[in-house]
Design a protein around this motif. Structure first.
Motif, short mmCIF file in Angstrom:
data_model
loop_
_atom_site.label_atom_id
_atom_site.label_comp_id
_atom_site.label_asym_id
_atom_site.label_seq_id
_atom_site.Cartn_x
_atom_site.Cartn_y
_atom_site.Cartn_z
N TRP A 17 1.00 -0.89 -0.21
CA TRP A 17 0.04 0.60 -0.16
C TRP A 17 1.15 1.19 0.03
O TRP A 17 2.33 1.19 0.17
N ASP A 18 0.10 2.24 -0.01
CA ASP A 18 0.86 3.35 -0.07
C ASP A 18 0.13 5.22 -0.44
O ASP A 18 -1.02 4.51 -0.80
N GLY A 19 1.01 5.79 0.16
CA GLY A 19 -0.09 7.32 -0.21
C GLY A 19 0.10 7.63 -1.97
O GLY A 19 0.98 7.43 -2.56
N THR A 20 -1.52 8.47 -1.63
CA THR A 20 -1.56 9.08 -3.31
C THR A 20 -1.64 10.45 -3.49
O THR A 20 -1.89 10.58 -2.21
N ASN A 21 -1.46 11.17 -4.44
CA ASN A 21 -1.52 12.37 -4.54
C ASN A 21 -3.15 12.55 -5.28
O ASN A 21 -3.43 13.66 -5.87
N GLU A 58 -2.92 4.89 -9.77
CA GLU A 58 -2.80 3.74 -11.46
C GLU A 58 -1.06 3.76 -11.04
O GLU A 58 -0.54 2.26 -11.51
N GLU A 59 -0.28 4.47 -10.31
CA GLU A 59 1.07 4.11 -10.09
C GLU A 59 1.58 2.78 -9.71
O GLU A 59 2.09 1.91 -9.85
N ILE A 60 0.43 2.86 -8.42
CA ILE A 60 0.41 1.53 -7.85
C ILE A 60 0.12 1.03 -8.12
O ILE A 60 1.06 -0.83 -7.81
N ASP A 61 -1.00 0.53 -9.23
CA ASP A 61 -0.98 -0.65 -9.34
C ASP A 61 -0.72 -1.27 -10.31
O ASP A 61 0.12 -2.71 -10.75
N GLY A 62 0.44 -0.52 -11.39
CA GLY A 62 1.48 -1.31 -11.65
C GLY A 62 2.56 -1.95 -10.96
O GLY A 62 3.01 -1.87 -11.23
N PRO A 93 -10.78 -7.69 -3.50
CA PRO A 93 -11.25 -6.39 -4.30
C PRO A 93 -9.83 -5.59 -5.25
O PRO A 93 -10.78 -5.30 -6.18
N GLY A 94 -8.98 -6.54 -4.99
CA GLY A 94 -8.20 -6.13 -6.51
C GLY A 94 -7.47 -4.30 -5.10
O GLY A 94 -7.43 -3.93 -4.12
N LEU A 95 -7.07 -3.28 -6.09
CA LEU A 95 -6.74 -2.35 -5.70
C LEU A 95 -7.50 -1.65 -5.06
O LEU A 95 -8.96 -0.79 -5.92
N VAL A 96 -7.28 -1.18 -4.19
CA VAL A 96 -8.35 -0.03 -3.91
C VAL A 96 -8.10 1.23 -2.40
O VAL A 96 -7.19 0.29 -1.90
N GLN A 97 -8.81 1.95 -2.11
CA GLN A 97 -8.52 2.43 -1.01
C GLN A 97 -8.50 1.81 0.72
O GLN A 97 -9.38 0.47 1.07
N LEU A 98 -7.57 1.39 1.31
CA LEU A 98 -7.36 0.56 2.09
C LEU A 98 -8.35 0.63 3.24
O LEU A 98 -8.24 -0.71 3.58
N THR A 99 -9.20 1.64 3.03
CA THR A 99 -10.89 0.93 4.30
C THR A 99 -11.68 0.16 4.09
O THR A 99 -12.47 -0.81 3.45
N ASP A 119 -6.12 9.00 1.46
CA ASP A 119 -5.58 9.33 -0.20
C ASP A 119 -4.32 8.08 0.43
O ASP A 119 -3.46 8.02 0.68
N ALA A 120 -4.58 7.02 0.12
CA ALA A 120 -4.13 5.46 0.02
C ALA A 120 -4.68 4.58 -0.54
O ALA A 120 -5.61 4.58 0.35
N TYR A 121 -3.72 3.78 -1.16
CA TYR A 121 -4.84 2.44 -1.90
C TYR A 121 -3.98 1.47 -1.44
O TYR A 121 -2.73 1.81 -1.43
#
Length: 252
Positions: free
Chosen positions: A181-185, A211-215, A225-231, A243-245
């Motif tokens: 996971w990482d913070g997103t802009n 999208e960059e994290i998904d890559g 459920p794939g890439l989603v917000q942490l919660t 702001d984290a996926y």
């Protein structure tokens, strides 16, 4: 024994700032000042820190309980606060990796209590060294849960980040998992918070797009459920905006 000079309390190290945001006590004034500077413009950072640990708990429970993973390589583990990987997956073998000497000091105390939990004092920019140390503890013939939890933004070059992740995942066997996971802009406020972090003396953190994290999961099979917000990853409560996926994916 690590001395206070070795710990460099005047440096607002990332692990100590996150420990502060998560309500821990293993931090110094410099880390608290940097943490407050971010929270002044982006108060949601405290919720993000605590939800990130809840995400870890849900993921580790799933991998250990449902997927049967008995080994974890937790790269960039940080300081203990809420439940840690080895506590969520009792009986599993865990290799923690961090470059903060304060984290290492805690690890020394932990390692006196168990031989299935090992700490490697290293930076994720040296994945081959990490893997060499991990092989002393983990069975690389069996699935391993590889974890990068909110740490990869400290490397500004996304190509380097992808290389690090790929090199680690290439070394683990089929049936292993990547948890990341990482913070997103995704909002102006979180971007301003990242600027405050750098201006307060903390190591600059690069926020990336979802999208960059998904890559970073390219070539792996996503776990629902794939890439989603942490919660939103198999939630155990209200899906608060962050702001984290993050995601989990398996190597086939």
């Amino acid at each position: 024994m690590t001395s206070i000079d070795d710990l460099r309390p005047e440096v607002p190290h990332a692990a100590r700032i996150w420990n502060y945001w998560m309500g821990g006590t293993d931090n110094f004034a410099a880390a608290r000042a940097a943490g407050d500077a971010v929270a002044e413009v982006y108060p949601e950072i405290v919720a993000m820190a605590r939800h990130s640990r809840r995400f870890l708990i849900r993921v580790v429970r799933h991998l250990n309980g449902e997927a049967g993973v008995q080994q974890f390589l937790d790269i960039g583990t940080g300081l203990p606060t809420m439940q840690n990987t080895h506590e969520v997956a009792p009986g599993a073998r865990v290799v923690y990796v961090d470059n903060d000497p304060l984290v290492l000091e805690h690890a020394r105390q932990l390692m006196t209590a168990t031989d299935r939990v090992v700490h490697v004092h290293a930076d994720y920019h040296e994945p081959e060294r990490i893997l060499d140390e991990a092989r002393k503890v983990l069975d690389f013939g069996q699935p391993i849960g590889v974890m990068f939890m909110g740490v990869l933004g400290y490397e500004p070059d996304l190509t380097v980040v992808k290389s690090i992740v790929d090199r680690v995942m290439a070394a683990v066997p089929a049936g292993s998992f990547l948890v990341l996971w990482d913070g997103t802009n995704t909002t102006p406020a979180v971007v301003e918070g990242a600027e405050r972090l750098a201006n307060s003396g903390g190591v600059p953190y690069v926020l990336r797009s979802p999208e960059e994290i998904d890559g970073l999961f390219a070539g792996l099979e996503p776990v629902e459920p794939g890439l989603v917000q942490l919660t939103g990853w198999r939630p155990d409560g209200d899906a608060e905006w962050l702001d984290a996926y993050g995601a989990v994916a398996t190597k086939r």
